[in-house]
Design a protein around this motif. Structure first.
Motif, PDB file in Angstrom:
ATOM      1  N   ASP A 166       0.829  -1.204   0.000  1.00 24.47           N
ATOM      2  CA  ASP A 166       0.000   0.000   0.000  1.00 24.47           C
ATOM      3  C   ASP A 166       0.868   1.261   0.000  1.00 24.47           C
ATOM      4  N   ALA A 167       1.981   1.220   0.723  1.00 25.18           N
ATOM      5  CA  ALA A 167       2.892   2.374   0.717  1.00 25.18           C
ATOM      6  C   ALA A 167       3.563   2.527  -0.643  1.00 25.18           C
ATOM      7  N   ALA A 168       3.927   1.406  -1.274  1.00 25.06           N
ATOM      8  CA  ALA A 168       4.570   1.458  -2.589  1.00 25.06           C
ATOM      9  C   ALA A 168       3.640   2.033  -3.643  1.00 25.06           C
ATOM     10  N   ALA A 169       2.344   1.796  -3.485  1.00 23.77           N
ATOM     11  CA  ALA A 169       1.376   2.282  -4.471  1.00 23.77           C
ATOM     12  C   ALA A 169       1.338   3.799  -4.530  1.00 23.77           C
ATOM     13  N   THR A 170       1.646   4.461  -3.429  1.00 20.93           N
ATOM     14  CA  THR A 170       1.532   5.925  -3.376  1.00 20.93           C
ATOM     15  C   THR A 170       2.880   6.628  -3.305  1.00 20.93           C
ATOM     16  N   ASP A 171       3.973   5.893  -3.255  1.00 21.98           N
ATOM     17  CA  ASP A 171       5.306   6.494  -3.134  1.00 21.98           C
ATOM     18  C   ASP A 171       5.935   6.647  -4.516  1.00 21.98           C
ATOM     19  N   SER A 172       6.322   7.857  -4.863  1.00 22.79           N
ATOM     20  CA  SER A 172       6.859   8.123  -6.200  1.00 22.79           C
ATOM     21  C   SER A 172       8.221   7.482  -6.428  1.00 22.79           C
ATOM     22  N   ARG A 173       8.910   7.081  -5.369  1.00 25.41           N
ATOM     23  CA  ARG A 173      10.221   6.441  -5.545  1.00 25.41           C
ATOM     24  C   ARG A 173      10.103   5.033  -6.103  1.00 25.41           C
ATOM     25  N   ILE A 174       8.990   4.385  -5.847  1.00 23.08           N
ATOM     26  CA  ILE A 174       8.787   3.011  -6.301  1.00 23.08           C
ATOM     27  C   ILE A 174       8.100   3.035  -7.666  1.00 23.08           C
ATOM     28  N   LYS A 175       8.762   2.467  -8.663  1.00 27.45           N
ATOM     29  CA  LYS A 175       8.239   2.459 -10.031  1.00 27.45           C
ATOM     30  C   LYS A 175       7.534   1.153 -10.385  1.00 27.45           C
ATOM     31  N   ALA A 176       7.849   0.078  -9.653  1.00 27.82           N
ATOM     32  CA  ALA A 176       7.254  -1.229  -9.946  1.00 27.82           C
ATOM     33  C   ALA A 176       7.420  -2.122  -8.729  1.00 27.82           C
ATOM     34  N   VAL A 177       6.684  -3.220  -8.712  1.00 25.23           N
ATOM     35  CA  VAL A 177       6.817  -4.236  -7.659  1.00 25.23           C
ATOM     36  C   VAL A 177       7.213  -5.551  -8.318  1.00 25.23           C
ATOM     37  N   VAL A 178       8.232  -6.200  -7.761  1.00 29.13           N
ATOM     38  CA  VAL A 178       8.720  -7.475  -8.291  1.00 29.13           C
ATOM     39  C   VAL A 178       8.555  -8.547  -7.220  1.00 29.13           C
ATOM     40  N   LEU A 179       7.863  -9.642  -7.561  1.00 26.13           N
ATOM     41  CA  LEU A 179       7.710 -10.782  -6.659  1.00 26.13           C
ATOM     42  C   LEU A 179       8.567 -11.929  -7.171  1.00 26.13           C
ATOM     43  N   ASP A 180       9.523 -12.340  -6.362  1.00 20.41           N
ATOM     44  CA  ASP A 180      10.330 -13.518  -6.674  1.00 20.41           C
ATOM     45  C   ASP A 180       9.718 -14.692  -5.919  1.00 20.41           C
ATOM     46  N   LEU A 181       9.025 -15.572  -6.653  1.00 19.48           N
ATOM     47  CA  LEU A 181       8.308 -16.687  -6.032  1.00 19.48           C
ATOM     48  C   LEU A 181       8.993 -18.023  -6.274  1.00 19.48           C
ATOM     49  N   ASP A 182      10.278 -17.991  -6.625  1.00 17.45           N
ATOM     50  CA  ASP A 182      10.991 -19.230  -6.939  1.00 17.45           C
ATOM     51  C   ASP A 182      11.057 -20.175  -5.749  1.00 17.45           C
ATOM     52  N   ARG A 183      11.154 -19.619  -4.538  1.00 21.90           N
ATOM     53  CA  ARG A 183      11.242 -20.456  -3.327  1.00 21.90           C
ATOM     54  C   ARG A 183      10.069 -20.193  -2.387  1.00 21.90           C
ATOM     55  N   PHE A 184       8.966 -19.762  -2.964  1.00 22.34           N
ATOM     56  CA  PHE A 184       7.767 -19.509  -2.163  1.00 22.34           C
ATOM     57  C   PHE A 184       7.130 -20.827  -1.747  1.00 22.34           C
ATOM     58  N   LEU A 185       6.813 -20.956  -0.454  1.00 21.42           N
ATOM     59  CA  LEU A 185       6.291 -22.209   0.082  1.00 21.42           C
ATOM     60  C   LEU A 185       4.796 -22.169   0.367  1.00 21.42           C
ATOM     61  N   GLY A 186       4.179 -20.989   0.282  1.00 24.66           N
ATOM     62  CA  GLY A 186       2.729 -20.939   0.430  1.00 24.66           C
ATOM     63  C   GLY A 186       2.285 -20.105   1.615  1.00 24.66           C
ATOM     64  N   GLY A 187       0.995 -20.206   1.888  1.00 25.78           N
ATOM     65  CA  GLY A 187       0.398 -19.463   2.994  1.00 25.78           C
ATOM     66  C   GLY A 187      -1.094 -19.726   3.040  1.00 25.78           C
ATOM     67  N   GLY A 188      -1.746 -19.221   4.060  1.00 23.34           N
ATOM     68  CA  GLY A 188      -3.187 -19.384   4.183  1.00 23.34           C
ATOM     69  C   GLY A 188      -3.919 -18.646   3.075  1.00 23.34           C
ATOM     70  N   GLN A 189      -5.032 -19.206   2.638  1.00 22.98           N
ATOM     71  CA  GLN A 189      -5.764 -18.622   1.516  1.00 22.98           C
ATOM     72  C   GLN A 189      -6.285 -17.225   1.844  1.00 22.98           C
ATOM     73  N   VAL A 190      -6.678 -17.000   3.088  1.00 21.29           N
ATOM     74  CA  VAL A 190      -7.154 -15.676   3.495  1.00 21.29           C
ATOM     75  C   VAL A 190      -6.024 -14.661   3.390  1.00 21.29           C
TER      76      VAL A 190
END
Length: 372
Positions: free
Chosen positions: A89-113
């Motif tokens: 939410d902070a990245a969405a309104t901060d002019s310093r952040i131009k994009a969001v990158v998710l590296d999910l190569d080693r993502f193990l999961g989480g609760g659906q909620v």
């Protein structure tokens, strides 16, 4: 001899002075180099990188350094859902952040909620006209649920997607106990108390099957609806409910099947993915990588956000993990610890309200009663 001694002392003094000057210059240059190079713990703008090498959780467990040293195992990463949502939410309104990158190569999961909440935050970043890109060698259920909310989903051409739906395996011990001539005496109350069925049945009872089908069916339907809403052009129904037809449509290639079903947008290597990010946010002149891009990691980003303030104080007590006796936690709900937190929050006159967040499968009856 006096003259020679004076000359010698003069030469020694000149030598010491030159050494001192050299050391001052050396350490001055070293300090300048170290301070000029950006620190990994610095907010540099560019892309906010979420390298999720672990689980998304309600409450993070503390790392035990002694256990990690003795076992020699690297602790599994844990990322609190509320931290990810706040960062996005902070990245969405901060002019310093131009994009969001998710590296999910080693993502193990989480609760659906939790993943749904993070996905909604990714949608808000995209609504702010900022691209969201994900990369992974392969995507499973939870990874796909997050990636579906990205504007660009990249995957290694040697990878694939595996959508198996929720569920699992259950062992039944009745046959073994009969062979060993062991009698299991089970006392239970209620129709849907299936936890003890493995001790007196050789398979799932009709009531247990009905219970699990209702639970997992609802979760799977919600998963498909979430992904389909995030990626309306994707053939989610085919990939989720007809894996044979889905694989046939991809010519037996998991990566091509995912691409043709619209679950991913691009099959490419990590270098090609990073080259794409460079075009969006700019190259990092300090990076030694082939396609290094200007990036800000999650921890320094959260650090500079600070603690939210303003408005009336509201207490939050989290009951996460298995409920056990004693002081266990965070990440495990120790009954005594949770009871003390609740008592302290109720006695705190500065709190205008108290929120209790529960993410637990249950556990000890005594600890649960202590919390109640």
């Amino acid at each position: 001899m006096r003259f020679a001694g004076r000359v010698w002392r003069l030469l020694v003094g000149i030598k010491d002075g030159l050494v001192l000057v050299f050391m001052l210059v050396f350490f001055g240059v070293l300090f300048a180099v170290l301070t000029a190079r950006p620190s990994p713990a610095e907010v540099r703008g560019g892309a906010l990188v979420l390298n999720l090498d672990g689980y998304v959780v309600e409450e993070r467990q503390p790392v035990d350094p002694i256990r990690a040293f003795v076992t020699g195992e690297t602790p599994v990463g844990e990322y609190q859902a509320r931290d990810l949502v706040r960062a996005l939410d902070a990245a969405a309104t901060d002019s310093r952040i131009k994009a969001v990158v998710l590296d999910l190569d080693r993502f193990l999961g989480g609760g659906q909620v939790h993943l749904t909440e993070v996905g909604a935050a990714l949608d808000r970043v995209r609504a702010a006209k900022k691209p969201v890109l994900t990369f992974a060698t392969a995507y499973a259920n939870d990874g796909m649920l997050l990636a579906a909310h990205a504007s660009e989903i990249w995957m290694d051409p040697m990878g694939g997607t595996a959508l198996s739906g929720p569920g699992g395996n259950q062992l039944y011990y009745k046959g073994l106990l009969d062979r060993l001539k062991v009698d299991a005496h089970v006392y239970r109350v209620g129709t849907y108390k299936s936890a003890v069925e493995p001790y007196f049945l050789t398979g799932m009872s009709p009531e247990s099957r009905e219970n699990y089908q209702a639970l997992y069916g609802a979760l799977w339907s919600e998963w498909q609806a979430d992904v389909a809403k995030a990626r309306p052009k994707a053939d989610v129904a085919l990939a989720a409910n007809d894996p044979t037809g889905w694989m046939r449509a991809g010519g037996g290639d998991l990566a091509q099947a995912a691409l043709r079903a619209g679950l991913v947008d691009k099959l490419a290597s990590r270098d090609e993915f990073e080259a794409r990010v460079v075009k969006l946010v700019g190259a990092d002149s300090w990076s030694d990588k082939l396609n290094g891009y200007t990036a800000t990691d999650l921890e320094p980003w959260l650090e500079q956000l600070g603690t939210p303030s303003g408005g009336a104080a509201i207490g939050v007590v989290t009951i996460a993990g298995e409920i056990v006796d004693g002081e266990a936690g965070p990440g495990t709900a120790g009954g005594t610890r949770i009871a003390e937190l609740l008592d302290g929050a109720l006695e705190n006159e500065d709190f205008k309200a108290l929120v209790v967040r529960v993410d637990s499968p249950g556990g000890s009856v005594l600890a649960s009663e202590e919390i109640r």
